[in-house]
Design a protein around this motif. Structure first.
Motif, PDB file in Angstrom:
ATOM      1  N   ALA A  19     -84.031 -18.302  81.670  1.00 21.91           N
ATOM      2  CA  ALA A  19     -83.676 -16.830  81.667  1.00 21.91           C
ATOM      3  C   ALA A  19     -83.150 -16.591  83.071  1.00 21.91           C
ATOM      4  CB  ALA A  19     -84.644 -15.942  81.255  1.00 21.91           C
ATOM      5  N   GLU A  20     -83.687 -16.906  84.009  1.00 18.63           N
ATOM      6  CA  GLU A  20     -83.031 -16.709  85.601  1.00 18.63           C
ATOM      7  C   GLU A  20     -82.020 -17.455  85.618  1.00 18.63           C
ATOM      8  OE1 GLU A  20     -85.812 -17.432  88.628  1.00 18.63           O
ATOM      9  OE2 GLU A  20     -87.652 -16.903  87.741  1.00 18.63           O
ATOM     10  N   ALA A  21     -81.573 -18.427  84.957  1.00 14.98           N
ATOM     11  CA  ALA A  21     -80.551 -19.168  85.314  1.00 14.98           C
ATOM     12  C   ALA A  21     -79.346 -18.596  84.359  1.00 14.98           C
ATOM     13  CB  ALA A  21     -80.435 -20.484  84.860  1.00 14.98           C
ATOM     14  N   ALA A  22     -79.573 -18.045  83.012  1.00 11.95           N
ATOM     15  CA  ALA A  22     -78.722 -17.252  82.308  1.00 11.95           C
ATOM     16  C   ALA A  22     -78.316 -16.041  83.009  1.00 11.95           C
ATOM     17  CB  ALA A  22     -79.286 -17.444  81.100  1.00 11.95           C
ATOM     18  N   PHE A  23     -79.225 -15.054  83.295  1.00  8.52           N
ATOM     19  CA  PHE A  23     -79.005 -13.819  83.610  1.00  8.52           C
ATOM     20  C   PHE A  23     -78.567 -13.880  85.406  1.00  8.52           C
ATOM     21  CE2 PHE A  23     -81.107 -13.628  79.726  1.00  8.52           C
ATOM     22  CZ  PHE A  23     -80.216 -12.614  79.117  1.00  8.52           C
ATOM     23  N   GLU A  24     -78.372 -14.901  85.730  1.00  2.05           N
ATOM     24  CA  GLU A  24     -77.832 -15.063  87.310  1.00  2.05           C
ATOM     25  C   GLU A  24     -76.873 -13.802  87.609  1.00  2.05           C
ATOM     26  OE1 GLU A  24     -76.449 -17.988  90.787  1.00  2.05           O
ATOM     27  OE2 GLU A  24     -76.130 -18.433  88.582  1.00  2.05           O
ATOM     28  N   GLN A  25     -77.023 -13.072  88.630  1.00  2.00           N
ATOM     29  CA  GLN A  25     -76.308 -11.919  89.201  1.00  2.00           C
ATOM     30  C   GLN A  25     -75.244 -12.609  89.986  1.00  2.00           C
ATOM     31  OE1 GLN A  25     -76.581  -8.628  88.658  1.00  2.00           O
ATOM     32  NE2 GLN A  25     -78.380  -8.566  87.263  1.00  2.00           N
ATOM     33  N   ASP A  26     -74.187 -11.809  90.011  1.00  4.43           N
ATOM     34  CA  ASP A  26     -73.057 -12.300  90.925  1.00  4.43           C
ATOM     35  C   ASP A  26     -73.192 -11.873  92.251  1.00  4.43           C
ATOM     36  OD1 ASP A  26     -71.528 -13.514  88.781  1.00  4.43           O
ATOM     37  OD2 ASP A  26     -70.317 -11.493  88.563  1.00  4.43           O
ATOM     38  N   LYS A  27     -72.804 -12.438  93.209  1.00  6.03           N
ATOM     39  CA  LYS A  27     -72.883 -11.977  94.585  1.00  6.03           C
ATOM     40  C   LYS A  27     -71.913 -10.759  94.837  1.00  6.03           C
ATOM     41  CE  LYS A  27     -74.497 -16.491  96.154  1.00  6.03           C
ATOM     42  NZ  LYS A  27     -74.915 -16.904  94.919  1.00  6.03           N
ATOM     43  N   THR A  28     -72.172  -9.821  95.422  1.00  2.00           N
ATOM     44  CA  THR A  28     -71.454  -8.709  95.713  1.00  2.00           C
ATOM     45  C   THR A  28     -71.645  -8.383  97.308  1.00  2.00           C
ATOM     46  OG1 THR A  28     -73.004  -7.224  94.863  1.00  2.00           O
ATOM     47  CG2 THR A  28     -71.465  -7.900  93.444  1.00  2.00           C
ATOM     48  N   SER A  29     -70.959  -7.261  97.420  1.00  2.00           N
ATOM     49  CA  SER A  29     -70.951  -6.766  98.828  1.00  2.00           C
ATOM     50  C   SER A  29     -72.378  -6.220  99.193  1.00  2.00           C
ATOM     51  CB  SER A  29     -69.799  -5.696  99.093  1.00  2.00           C
ATOM     52  OG  SER A  29     -69.885  -4.930 100.249  1.00  2.00           O
ATOM     53  N   LYS A  30     -72.549  -6.019 100.385  1.00  2.00           N
ATOM     54  CA  LYS A  30     -73.907  -5.480 100.679  1.00  2.00           C
ATOM     55  C   LYS A  30     -73.738  -3.744 100.806  1.00  2.00           C
ATOM     56  CE  LYS A  30     -75.869  -9.395 103.299  1.00  2.00           C
ATOM     57  NZ  LYS A  30     -76.611  -9.767 102.127  1.00  2.00           N
ATOM     58  N   ILE A  31     -72.615  -3.547 100.581  1.00  2.00           N
ATOM     59  CA  ILE A  31     -72.208  -1.871 100.747  1.00  2.00           C
ATOM     60  C   ILE A  31     -72.520  -1.412  99.245  1.00  2.00           C
ATOM     61  CG2 ILE A  31     -70.489   0.081 101.306  1.00  2.00           C
ATOM     62  CD1 ILE A  31     -69.044  -1.943 102.922  1.00  2.00           C
ATOM     63  N   PRO A  32     -73.578  -0.532  99.111  1.00  2.00           N
ATOM     64  CA  PRO A  32     -73.844  -0.310  97.944  1.00  2.00           C
ATOM     65  C   PRO A  32     -72.784   0.197  96.892  1.00  2.00           C
ATOM     66  CG  PRO A  32     -75.369   0.821  99.411  1.00  2.00           C
ATOM     67  CD  PRO A  32     -74.330   0.019 100.214  1.00  2.00           C
ATOM     68  N   LEU A  33     -71.897   1.505  97.305  1.00  2.00           N
ATOM     69  CA  LEU A  33     -70.908   1.837  96.451  1.00  2.00           C
ATOM     70  C   LEU A  33     -69.900   0.547  96.149  1.00  2.00           C
ATOM     71  CD1 LEU A  33     -69.489   4.186  95.077  1.00  2.00           C
ATOM     72  CD2 LEU A  33     -68.306   4.630  97.201  1.00  2.00           C
ATOM     73  N   VAL A  34     -69.474  -0.139  97.015  1.00  2.00           N
ATOM     74  CA  VAL A  34     -68.553  -1.293  96.903  1.00  2.00           C
ATOM     75  C   VAL A  34     -69.034  -2.294  95.803  1.00  2.00           C
ATOM     76  CG1 VAL A  34     -67.066  -3.102  97.963  1.00  2.00           C
ATOM     77  CG2 VAL A  34     -67.385  -1.028  99.157  1.00  2.00           C
ATOM     78  N   SER A  35     -70.333  -2.467  96.091  1.00  2.00           N
ATOM     79  CA  SER A  35     -71.047  -3.442  95.359  1.00  2.00           C
ATOM     80  C   SER A  35     -70.925  -2.783  93.721  1.00  2.00           C
ATOM     81  CB  SER A  35     -72.612  -3.614  95.750  1.00  2.00           C
ATOM     82  OG  SER A  35     -73.289  -4.488  94.946  1.00  2.00           O
ATOM     83  N   TRP A  36     -71.404  -1.708  93.516  1.00  2.00           N
ATOM     84  CA  TRP A  36     -71.442  -1.275  92.273  1.00  2.00           C
ATOM     85  C   TRP A  36     -70.128  -0.989  91.496  1.00  2.00           C
ATOM     86  CZ3 TRP A  36     -69.300   3.310  90.277  1.00  2.00           C
ATOM     87  CH2 TRP A  36     -69.868   3.597  88.607  1.00  2.00           C
TER      88      TRP A  36
END
Length: 140
Positions: A19-36
């Motif tokens: 489950a950890e492998a299947a639901f791996e999150q994408d790496k995103t920006s550290k800026i909250p709004l940009v990340s969202w």
């Protein structure tokens, strides 16, 4: 796991790891709004929150790349009868039955269902269209 005869405890531990492998999150920006915003755009473009590659590779490693419901497995060795009911949401809705035993011949059963790979059936029947893009079984 169950199709290999593993214990319940071992299967639970393996499922948590998978489950950890299947639901791996994408790496995103550290800026909250940009990340969202990045997450929302990716979610919309790929028609699902997570990439299907991880889930599909997990299913292929567990169930085999070419194993079908008709192939011999731990379940059929025990005499267990398995049936998976999957419905399509693409184009015109329809229902498909996948089983590891011979059913009485019915006119609405697609003959391609017997040739479908087990991992594709599991992926298509996962019913998580908001998390992963929908999967169409090629034989149907």
């Amino acid at each position: 796991m169950w199709n290999r005869g593993d214990s319940v405890d071992k299967s639970i531990q393996m499922m948590l790891q998978l489950a950890e492998a299947a639901f791996e999150q994408d790496k995103t920006s550290k800026i909250p709004l940009v990340s969202w915003l990045t997450k929302m755009v990716k979610w919309y473009v790929r028609d699902g929150r997570y990439r299907p590659d991880n889930l599909e590779s997990i299913l292929q490693s567990l169930l085999g790349r070419s194993t079908t419901m008709q192939d011999c497995s731990y379940a059929t060795g025990l005499g267990a009868k398995l049936l998976v009911l999957a419905a399509t949401v693409l184009k015109t809705p329809s229902c498909h039955l996948f089983s590891n035993y011979n059913k009485p011949v019915q006119t609405n059963i697609n003959p391609g269902a017997r040739k479908a790979c087990l991992w594709e059936i599991a992926r298509a029947a996962s019913a998580a269209p908001t998390f992963f893009p929908t999967k169409q079984v090629p034989q149907l």
